[in-house]
Design an enzyme around this catalytic site. Structure first.
Site: not given
Lengths: 478, 488
Positions: B153, B78, B177
């Site tokens: 996210s 990420k 997330s």
């Protein structure tokens, strides 16, 4: 200052702790490096970097708390003080807010009239320093040096207990001596390791506190005194003309010797303090506090009393000699097995005088304690006279060297050989028949003339005691 | 060879047997990725050359007989984890060109294990969002239905896994997330116990809630990743001294006797019936294998979202102060004085959702409001933690839906922040309490959208959650499904 106003002063002192590394990272704290060389992701505030508390800074805060008999909070909290400033890399300063490591304590100061006054210390908390903005070297821009960012500070906040500029200076000096005694700070005021903000207000005696102004950036005892005196005049003038004091932050301008407004209360930041989620609450175990307590050095007040008892020194001497740890250490090395009072006089008069003249501190002073001690020994064992000792001390200060080498090289050894002194005396008597006759006829004042002549003839090296007694015998034995 | 369809375990086996090299595996995935990136937008940065170099290094280690189970396995991070020499954008214009001079601890640990980094994954800007629509680099699309969001996210991580672009990814979970996008995309993701995985080098959103975790095709793969990711980090003061664990070794336990709590509060109004049905079926699965199903109460969980939206923005407002245009990140051209430099750089650098949260956070911390908001929220947080403490005195794990609905359409909620915030209604309490939770697929809607369930555990029950999830996945097909166009 008219007598009906009373000044009320509280000090906030920022003490840079002399740890090897910064408070939340491993970067060195050394002063004077090339800009931004003592930095890492943590003290640069790079994304993702996290603080880790330097335990050595905690021990130093504990030592301070113990030295001022303070309540040590077994759990204290690091908080973020949020504000934007170019030399504050994270946009917040990690400090302590609601619960500081050191709670209420006190410091006793000696006033000029010889009495003692107890000054309350509200709290002392750990925090990180910011970097430095450099405006001089750039055109229409400012440079940022973050070497200092993350340097550990102990902010020591006093109660508003101080009632004159001189009390404030006495408190600050005492605090300065204390942190040096504790070896928690180098106390270097020029480099900013020990700096002070003063809260100053006026009131009619007995009435509630007046509105205060906070004066920033006081990095010498003299500036503190000047700033307070200036501020007292400024506030009195406003009050006596029916005005009101505005609560504000003022900056002391050392060049002009005045304070000027930085920002008012209304313009003040809302720091939005909250507990720093990157750091756990700081717990102090009893064993840790005990360990620091055991390692504490002898503190100034205790040492002062010991100097009076052990060395039989008057209170004034003990006070002067213990005001700084290095000076007290120096004195104790000099005085060992010697006349303590003579040693005290030498240290206080000759040494401090020479240090003052040269503008040097003990660690940089060219005459080590051992050499001064030897000098006093040579005086005690009659190798040299007091007058010669002072000459040698001056040589030590200006040229260095060792006591014995100077004595030998310059032929300063005292003449204690009785026959040699008698030979000088006989010569003087023979050359001055008139004065000899007058003396023997009862004009005893002339004795000093003979002593002076003998000493002169010996180039100051004849032992004065021996000269006295031998001369008396010779003059009378006719 | 359909290398892209294999999970970590079988890829590791193939590498060990020299059926293919790490470089071949990496090249295969890079080629697929190049074809699929445009429609999914799962990656912010692809590091093909670096990946090949790391794959060659892995092959050299394999040749020397090094058989670490993650050696040569490709993954992507990420884009919230700092990577030395490769830009770390947090999907923000603010950091669009930011190259960190250091690696996050998670990145370093997985590299040491021999994993090959394919690139950096798209996400909501600064991890603020539940749909991946707040990314400066554009939204990520859900491979199961390109008109839908992948969740957020960690949307890029979940979408890339679902599309079989890679077998492993990292994510971060502040309020759901990892779990919510895992549920939306039909993959498995663990939000570990707070303190088990280092936060060092992970760009902070809300420090007391942020936790990095693994995302993969299965609980067993997540366990392998946790073996490498978890562990005490002296650079993170909130890292737990006993963070390390042997997660893979904990797998293989039975379900009989397991006490599973089902919280009423997670099955009320707002829960999509198809999601409810799938989760109920999972409960039946466990009951049929000897687990005891018990009702538990989490009475304060209804306040979790409002509590979170005080605390997380408060911490974020402070964490994001360092992005001021002075030392790194976006600096506005409009900077006639210092204040303008700050205001313009931040206005231009941050998107609207990030700005909104900074404003909320600054407000709840400001003088006069702190007690009413921040302090009060901390008190509610303590009550939520207490709810879980009481529940875990009675049960071993708590099971419920990960999200109230399956993946919603792009644009559906992006103009209504509150409805967006409610997408995390079941995941947020876990972060407030700091406990671990695993999201794993448990079925599909009639339209073919994945449904996820969530297993929550007590502190340090991460191993148990993975073992229970693994036991479920050994007997269920959901996690092995892949979207048609992408699976082929």
């Amino acid at each position: 200052m008219s007598t009906e106003w009373e000044v009320v002063i509280g000090l906030e002192v920022h003490v840079q702790l002399n740890t090897q590394s910064k408070i939340f990272c491993a970067c060195p704290t050394a002063f004077g490096a090339e800009p931004n060389t003592h930095t890492c992701p943590v003290c640069l505030g790079l994304p993702g970097a996290l603080p880790v508390l330097n335990e050595a800074a905690v021990d130093k805060a504990i030592a301070f708390g113990l030295a001022i008999n303070a309540q040590l909070h077994r759990q204290s909290i690091f908080a973020r003080k949020n504000y934007f400033y170019p030399d504050l890399p994270k946009g917040y300063q990690i400090s302590q807010y609601e619960i500081p490591i050191v709670g209420k304590g006190h410091l006793d100061i000696l006033l000029t009239d010889g009495s003692e006054k107890r000054v309350g210390i509200t709290r002392a908390h750990l925090e990180e320093d910011a970097g430095k903005s450099l405006h001089e070297a750039f055109v229409a821009q400012s440079g940022i040096d973050l070497n200092r960012a993350g340097t550990p500070l102990l902010e020591i906040v006093s109660e508003p207990d101080l009632r004159s500029a001189s009390e404030a200076v006495a408190y600050l000096k005492k605090l300065h001596a204390l942190v040096r005694y504790l070896d928690i700070s180098d106390g270097n005021m020029q480099e900013g390791s020990f700096r002070c903000d003063a809260n100053v207000s006026l009131r009619r005696p007995g009435e509630p506190f007046g509105t205060r102004a906070e004066i920033k950036n006081l990095n010498s005892f003299r500036f503190l005194e000047k700033a307070i005196l200036f501020e007292m005049d400024r506030q009195r003038e406003i009050l006596e003309n029916g005005g009101k004091i505005v609560q504000e932050t003022r900056l002391f301008d050392a060049n002009k010797g005045e304070t000027r407004s930085m920002r008012s209360k209304e313009e003040a930041n809302d720091y939005r303090y909250f507990p720093d989620p990157d750091l756990l609450p700081l717990h102090l175990a009893e064993e840790r506090i005990d360990r620091v307590r055991v390692s504490l050095p002898e503190l100034p007040d205790v040492r002062r009393i010991r100097f009076m008892e052990q060395y039989g020194l008057p209170a004034y001497d003990a006070q002067v000699l213990t005001a700084h740890r290095e000076l007290a250490d120096y004195y104790e090395q000099v005085a060992e097995n010697l006349d303590a009072k003579i040693a005290a006089n030498w240290v206080m008069v000759e040494l401090l005088g020479a240090m003052n003249k040269a503008g040097l501190e003990i660690p940089d002073f060219p005459v080590p304690a051992g050499e001064l001690r030897l000098l006093l020994q040579r005086m005690a064992d009659s190798t040299i006279s007091g007058k010669i000792a002072k000459e040698i001390f001056e040589i030590l200060c200006s040229e260095g060297g060792t006591v014995d080498a100077i004595i030998d090289a310059k032929g300063l050894r005292q003449i204690t050989d009785e026959r040699a002194i008698l030979a000088l005396i006989d010569e003087i008597i023979a050359n001055n028949p008139k004065q000899t006759a007058e003396y023997r006829a009862g004009k005893e004042k002339l004795f000093g003339f003979f002593v002076g002549q003998v000493m002169k003839a010996s180039h100051g090296k004849a032992n004065p005691d021996q000269v006295n007694s031998l001369l008396k015998n010779r003059l009378l034995s006719q | 060879m359909d290398l892209h369809l294999q999970d970590i375990h079988s890829l590791a086996e193939g590498l060990r047997r020299r059926e293919f090299s790490a470089l071949e595996l990496t090249d295969t995935l890079l080629a697929r990725l190049a074809n699929r990136q445009q429609e999914l937008n799962a990656f912010v940065t692809v590091t093909a050359d670096l990946a090949r170099q790391q794959a060659r290094d892995a092959d050299a280690r394999l040749a020397r007989g090094d058989h670490h189970p993650l050696l040569g396995i490709p993954l992507a991070h990420k884009d919230i984890f700092c990577t030395r020499g490769v830009r770390t954008t947090c999907a923000s214009r603010m950091l669009a060109d930011f190259v960190a001079p250091y690696d996050a601890t998670v990145v370093q640990r997985l590299r040491q294990a021999g994993m090959v980094m394919l690139g950096k994954l798209n996400m909501d800007e600064f991890a603020m969002g539940s749909s991946n629509e707040t990314s400066h680099f554009g939204p990520v699309r859900n491979p199961w239905d390109l008109s839908r969001v992948p969740g957020g996210s960690s949307g890029g991580s979940a979408a890339a896994l679902a599309a079989r672009l890679l077998p492993a990814a990292t994510g971060t979970d502040t309020g759901g997330s990892i779990r919510q996008p895992a549920a939306f995309c039909g993959v498995t993701g663990l939000k570990p116990t707070y303190g088990r995985v280092s936060r060092y080098g992970m760009v902070a959103f809300a420090s007391s809630l942020d936790q990095a975790g693994p995302m993969a095709r299965s609980a067993a793969d997540c366990a392998l990743l946790m073996d490498a990711m978890a562990g005490h980090d002296p650079l993170d003061s909130t890292s737990h001294p006993k963070a390390a664990g042997n997660f893979s070794a904990a797998l293989g336990r039975g379900i009989a006797g397991l006490r599973i709590g089902v919280p009423e509060e997670f099955f009320g109004e707002g829960l999509d019936p198809e999601v409810a049905t799938a989760v109920q079926a999972a409960i039946q699965f466990f009951a049929a294998r000897g687990a005891r199903i018990l009702s538990v109460h989490l009475p304060h969980s209804v306040h979790a979202v409002s509590t979170y939206y005080v605390l997380a923005p408060a911490e974020a407002s402070s964490n994001l102060s360092r992005f001021d245009g002075v030392r790194f990140g976006h600096r506005s051209e409009q900077r006639s004085d210092l204040m303008e430099l700050y205001c313009q750089s931040r206005y231009e650098g941050f998107g609207p959702e990030v700005r909104r949260r900074i404003l909320i956070g600054s407000y709840v911390l400001s003088a006069g409001y702190y007690d009413a908001y921040y302090r009060k929220a901390q008190q509610v947080r303590a009550l939520i933690r207490e709810d879980f403490r009481r529940a875990f005195a009675e049960v071993d794990v708590i099971l419920g839906p990960t999200t109230p609905t399956p993946a919603f359409a792009l644009g559906d909620k992006s103009t209504d922040p509150v409805s967006m915030y409610l997408a995390d209604i079941y995941t947020i309490a876990v972060n407030l309490a700091g406990i671990p939770a695993l999201s794993l697929p448990c079925g599909f809607t009639a339209q073919g959208l994945p449904i996820g369930m969530q297993l929550m555990g007590d502190y340090f029950a991460d191993e148990l959650l993975l073992a229970v999830g693994d036991a479920y996945q050994r007997e269920t097909p959901w996690h092995q499904q892949s979207p048609k166009e992408f699976g082929l």
